[in-house]
Design an enzyme around this catalytic site. Structure first.
Site, mmCIF file in Angstrom:
data_model
loop_
_atom_site.group_PDB
_atom_site.id
_atom_site.type_symbol
_atom_site.label_atom_id
_atom_site.label_comp_id
_atom_site.label_asym_id
_atom_site.label_seq_id
_atom_site.Cartn_x
_atom_site.Cartn_y
_atom_site.Cartn_z
ATOM 1 N N SER A 1 4.306 8.400 85.142
ATOM 2 C CA SER A 1 5.077 9.305 84.285
ATOM 3 C C SER A 1 5.269 8.718 82.887
ATOM 4 O O SER A 1 5.439 7.510 82.726
ATOM 5 C CB SER A 1 6.448 9.539 84.923
ATOM 6 O OG SER A 1 7.348 10.076 83.981
ATOM 7 N N THR B 1 2.329 17.858 81.820
ATOM 8 C CA THR B 1 3.372 18.633 82.509
ATOM 9 C C THR B 1 3.939 19.685 81.563
ATOM 10 O O THR B 1 4.439 19.360 80.482
ATOM 11 C CB THR B 1 4.474 17.700 83.021
ATOM 12 O OG1 THR B 1 3.875 16.788 83.938
ATOM 13 C CG2 THR B 1 5.580 18.469 83.729
ATOM 14 N N LYS C 1 -0.036 20.628 84.737
ATOM 15 C CA LYS C 1 0.882 20.589 85.883
ATOM 16 C C LYS C 1 2.042 21.550 85.656
ATOM 17 O O LYS C 1 2.656 21.529 84.574
ATOM 18 C CB LYS C 1 1.407 19.156 86.061
ATOM 19 C CG LYS C 1 2.445 18.966 87.170
ATOM 20 C CD LYS C 1 2.699 17.486 87.400
ATOM 21 C CE LYS C 1 3.698 17.220 88.511
ATOM 22 N NZ LYS C 1 5.092 17.289 88.060
ATOM 23 N N ARG D 1 12.880 21.550 90.730
ATOM 24 C CA ARG D 1 13.844 20.920 89.825
ATOM 25 C C ARG D 1 14.000 21.663 88.507
ATOM 26 O O ARG D 1 14.811 21.285 87.684
ATOM 27 C CB ARG D 1 13.422 19.479 89.538
ATOM 28 C CG ARG D 1 13.409 18.612 90.778
ATOM 29 C CD ARG D 1 12.620 17.335 90.579
ATOM 30 N NE ARG D 1 13.254 16.366 89.711
ATOM 31 C CZ ARG D 1 14.217 15.541 90.071
ATOM 32 N NH1 ARG D 1 14.681 15.604 91.312
ATOM 33 N NH2 ARG D 1 14.727 14.668 89.239
ATOM 34 N N TYR E 1 4.386 13.818 79.063
ATOM 35 C CA TYR E 1 5.349 14.731 78.456
ATOM 36 C C TYR E 1 4.952 14.733 76.994
ATOM 37 O O TYR E 1 4.979 13.701 76.340
ATOM 38 C CB TYR E 1 6.787 14.239 78.641
ATOM 39 C CG TYR E 1 7.348 14.582 80.013
ATOM 40 C CD1 TYR E 1 7.249 15.864 80.528
ATOM 41 C CD2 TYR E 1 8.001 13.611 80.771
ATOM 42 C CE1 TYR E 1 7.766 16.178 81.776
ATOM 43 C CE2 TYR E 1 8.527 13.926 82.019
ATOM 44 C CZ TYR E 1 8.402 15.215 82.503
ATOM 45 O OH TYR E 1 8.914 15.525 83.731
ATOM 46 N N HIS F 1 7.632 21.537 90.201
ATOM 47 C CA HIS F 1 8.395 20.326 89.918
ATOM 48 C C HIS F 1 9.373 20.022 91.063
ATOM 49 O O HIS F 1 10.472 19.535 90.856
ATOM 50 C CB HIS F 1 9.161 20.499 88.599
ATOM 51 C CG HIS F 1 9.252 19.259 87.754
ATOM 52 N ND1 HIS F 1 8.451 19.016 86.667
ATOM 53 C CD2 HIS F 1 10.072 18.170 87.832
ATOM 54 C CE1 HIS F 1 8.777 17.854 86.109
ATOM 55 N NE2 HIS F 1 9.758 17.320 86.799
#
Ligand SMILES: Cc1cc2nc3c(=O)[nH]c(=O)nc-3n(C[C@H](O)[C@H](O)[C@H](O)COP(=O)(O)O)c2cc1C
Length: 388
Positions: free
Chosen positions: A128, A178, A260, A287, A152, A284
């Protein structure tokens, strides 16, 4: 090696003869409660929690019950080959570690422990952007094992390019972008304890070690931590970008790109048109949008629509070997597993992640064989029946 994951079962029973039992539960349903005993409420709920009422997270699990495996007999499934290749990455089973940020809230070694456990088994990890260790350190811990990087997409292009460049140099071969978290959802469990790791400078190792990010600060993070945190929080999840902006990433990343967070057939088609190589059908882990469709619910229609053009991966709710069988039979090339390995990490770092992964892979291996299949490639919808 064919069929070796299932032998974890023999290892456990044999060790039992000497009075040794597994380090913690092999039961996916008991894992969360067991992790809860080891974690403070902030970290536990950061992992276990979901958006709003938790309806999407519940739907993710319920959707697996809507499909049932129909076992076949006398198919000579004694020897099995679980391995597969996705976007140029060879893996011992169609399973990857999902990008999970801020892992040091679960164990001080965080992503380093995960990277070591993944490397022991050859299972690809997806690191991540919100890692609590630098991507260079994680790469070193991961050695020669396969690894992908999750982006991100920062609002600052210079910072974005610098991170992409570092990821490439550190041996991350695919980029997972993402799309569903350009702002954080309403998450009551975290809100009630006012717990957000990033504001405590957890999960900021990648930007804080990044030359382009540091160049944009008046004072270094070491000299003015609050300002560095504020700037990153403002930058890092990006804003809701547009499909045409994906050209920027295609131009600056020479490996495969996966999007994603796809849950709609039309978005899957847009991903194809945008020229990416893969998608992750994911919500996710429930979430982000409360009251949303289960990720497994939309997998078949998305796989039907674009499965010939891009590699379709899946996550959200995978807990058992049967779940992997079902997702692959419904069109996923591979699945990502999230919370379970995070709970494993909470149970002793590398050893804990390894145990959770070996348990899941053993369960998958045995379920695949017992349902009459020798490889994931043999799975299709004939292996399942929709619950009436
Ligand atoms: C604690 C936690 C942190 C996560 N952090 C990230 C992240 O940094 N980037 C990302 O793309 N997804 C992140 N996710 C989502 C996972 O990649 C994955 O989509 C989700 O966990 C799958 O659902 P599951 O937990 O039911 O397996 C996170 C999930 C959890 C539980």
């Amino acid at each position: 090696m064919p069929g070796t994951f299932g032998s974890y079962q023999n290892e456990i029973y044999l060790q039992g003869l000497a009075g040794t039992v597994p380090p913690f539960t092999t039961d996916p349903d008991a894992l969360e409660a067991s992790a809860r005993e080891r974690l403070g409420p902030g970290p536990f709920w950061y992992v276990a929690g979901a958006a709003g009422t938790g309806a999407t997270a519940r739907a993710n699990r319920e959707a697996f019950d809507d499909w049932r495996i129909v076992p076949r007999m006398l198919t000579d499934a004694t020897t099995r080959h679980l391995g597969t290749t996705v976007l140029g990455t060879t893996m011992p089973a169609p399973v990857l570690l999902a990008p999970v940020g801020v892992q040091s809230i679960l164990h001080p070694d965080g992503e380093l422990a995960t990277a070591r456990a993944a490397a022991e088994l050859g299972v690809p990890m997806i690191l991540s952007t919100a890692s609590s260790h630098t991507l260079e350190d994680v790469a070193e811990a991961n050695g020669d094992a396969p690894r992908w990087f999750q982006l991100y997409w920062p609002n600052d292009p210079e910072v974005c390019l610098s991170i992409l460049d570092r990821a490439k140099k550190a041996g991350f071969t695919a980029l997972v972008v993402t799309l569903d978290t350009w702002t954080l959802a309403w998450r009551p469990h975290d809100l009630d304890s006012a717990y957000l790791p990033f504001l405590r400078a957890v999960g900021t190792a990648i930007p804080f070690s990044d030359p382009a990010f540091r160049a944009g600060l008046e004072k270094s993070p070491e000299d003015d931590l609050p300002m560095a945190i504020l700037r990153w929080v403002h930058l890092f999840t990006g804003t809701d970008k547009s499909w045409d902006q994906l050209a920027f990433l295609r131009e600056h990343w020479d490996g495969p790109i996966l999007l994603k967070g796809i849950q709609h057939v039309d978005d899957a088609r847009k991903a194809v048109d945008a020229g990416v190589q893969g998608i992750v059908v994911s919500n996710h882990g429930g979430r982000q949008v409360d009251g949303a469709v289960a990720s497994l619910e939309v997998l078949p229609e998305i796989a039907d629509a674009v499965g010939e053009q891009v590699d379709v991966l899946f996550d959200s709710g995978v807990r058992t070997g049967a779940d992997v069988v079902k997702a692959v039979a419904l069109g996923a090339k591979a699945v990502l597993v999230g919370r379970p390995f995070a709970y494993g990490l909470a149970h002793g770092g590398q050893v804990g992640v390894r145990h959770v992964l070996r348990s899941l892979l053993a369960d998958f291996d045995l379920t695949l064989g017992l349902s009459g299949h020798r490889s994931p490639a043999e799975l299709n919808r004939d292996a399942l029946r929709a619950r009436r």
